[in-house]
Design a protein around this motif. Structure first.
Motif, mmCIF file in Angstrom:
data_model
loop_
_atom_site.group_PDB
_atom_site.id
_atom_site.type_symbol
_atom_site.label_atom_id
_atom_site.label_comp_id
_atom_site.label_asym_id
_atom_site.label_seq_id
_atom_site.Cartn_x
_atom_site.Cartn_y
_atom_site.Cartn_z
ATOM 1 N N ARG A 179 7.736 6.001 -6.061
ATOM 2 C CA ARG A 179 6.629 6.078 -7.014
ATOM 3 C C ARG A 179 5.701 7.232 -6.678
ATOM 4 N NH1 ARG A 179 5.605 -0.502 -7.340
ATOM 5 N NH2 ARG A 179 7.436 -0.935 -8.657
ATOM 6 N N LEU A 182 7.405 10.461 -7.805
ATOM 7 C CA LEU A 182 7.249 10.682 -9.241
ATOM 8 C C LEU A 182 5.878 11.247 -9.587
ATOM 9 C CD1 LEU A 182 8.983 7.529 -10.768
ATOM 10 C CD2 LEU A 182 9.699 9.916 -11.047
ATOM 11 N N PRO A 186 7.218 14.561 -11.696
ATOM 12 C CA PRO A 186 7.458 13.600 -12.782
ATOM 13 C C PRO A 186 8.625 13.939 -13.692
ATOM 14 C CG PRO A 186 5.542 14.970 -13.253
ATOM 15 C CD PRO A 186 5.946 15.276 -11.850
ATOM 16 N N GLY A 189 14.721 13.990 -13.316
ATOM 17 C CA GLY A 189 15.515 12.886 -13.848
ATOM 18 C C GLY A 189 16.267 12.122 -12.772
ATOM 19 N N ARG A 192 13.828 9.739 -11.172
ATOM 20 C CA ARG A 192 13.541 8.554 -11.997
ATOM 21 C C ARG A 192 14.668 7.540 -11.886
ATOM 22 N NH1 ARG A 192 11.910 12.473 -15.760
ATOM 23 N NH2 ARG A 192 13.803 12.151 -16.976
ATOM 24 N N THR A 219 15.698 14.640 -4.423
ATOM 25 C CA THR A 219 14.611 13.769 -4.897
ATOM 26 C C THR A 219 13.490 13.539 -3.903
ATOM 27 O OG1 THR A 219 15.818 11.789 -4.160
ATOM 28 C CG2 THR A 219 16.188 12.532 -6.434
#
Length: 257
Positions: A179, A182, A186, A189, A192, A219
């Motif tokens: 979280r 993100l 943001p 993909g 997420r 990520t």
């Protein structure tokens, strides 16, 4: 015969990890936050513990060492720089030292940052990284005993590992880490998707480790402090990557998302 690995939840959010070599019946545990879950897992599997591999001296990684050692007489391996804080230590290791668990041959990498003497254990042939509190899934440890740029240097060393390595870290922080990631990335993909998978796993009571290092490379914002796009999103275009990493870590420290 393939090695066997068991992830053992301990305390509120820690993990110990058992590594078993069927060829020789040697078994290691990486970190011992508390004794009972580790002893129960060994009894359940019928494995004889031969080695205890410690990543750093914090109590939530070593509190169960003496009780487990007393039960099995296992050899305790840990960083030389933190030997005074590791109960029952038998073998003090430094950067590049080999560590053998039966026929499994690993090596030590010093990764200071979270603590000044933190080490990780890398088993190259088996494609395994036991990262303790240096690298988490989609996150990294809090730099407690060193300045943030020291941890950034350690993460850069880890970043040289191949994408197919499996990462076993010391805590279940994945959802919170994702979280936060993100919040600074943001439009990613892949990120997420990983956060959604982690949330689903935790709802089912499943651990989110291991993770593939290739997924971390894509990520984990703390591995990408030298990415110009990351610097720009933080308002630090053109800044030194160490400064970008320091800002990321500062934001994570106060993040409550």
């Amino acid at each position: 015969m393939p090695l066997e690995i068991r992830v053992i939840p301990c305390l509120s959010d820690n993990y110990a990890v058992l590594l078993h070599d069927p060829l020789t019946e040697a078994t290691a545990v990486v970190d011992v936050p508390e004794a009972t879950p580790v002893l129960e897992a060994l009894d359940r599997e019928g494995w004889d513990l031969t080695h205890i591999l410690i990543t750093h001296h914090h109590s939530d990684h070593v509190d169960g060492v003496l009780a487990v050692k007393a039960q099995y007489g296992a050899t305790v391996v840990g960083p030389k720089a933190e030997a005074d804080g590791i109960p029952g230590i038998d073998v003090q290791v430094v950067d590049g030292d080999p560590v053998a668990v039966g026929s499994l041959i690993g090596r030590v990498m010093e990764t200071p940052g979270h603590t000044a003497g933190h080490v990780v254990y890398i088993f190259g042939e088996e494609r395994l990284l036991f990262s303790g509190d240096t690298l988490f899934v989609m996150g990294c440890g809090r730099p407690i005993e060193c300045d943030p740029p020291v941890l950034w240097q350690s993460l850069q060393r880890l970043r040289a590992l191949p994408d197919d390595f499996s990462v076993y870290c010391g805590h279940e922080y994945t959802v919170a880490n994702g979280r936060f990631a993100l919040s600074v990335d943001p439009d990613n993909g892949a990120l997420r998707g990983r956060v959604a998978e982690a949330e689903a796993a935790r709802r089912e009571g499943k651990p989110t480790i291991p993770a593939l290092f290739g997924d971390e490379r894509l990520t984990n914002p703390f591995l990408r402090a030298d990415d110009p796009d990351m610097a720009e999103r933080l308002g630090l275009a053109g800044a030194d990557p160490a400064a970008v990493f320091t800002e990321l870590r500062a934001r994570k420290n106060v993040f409550r998302g």
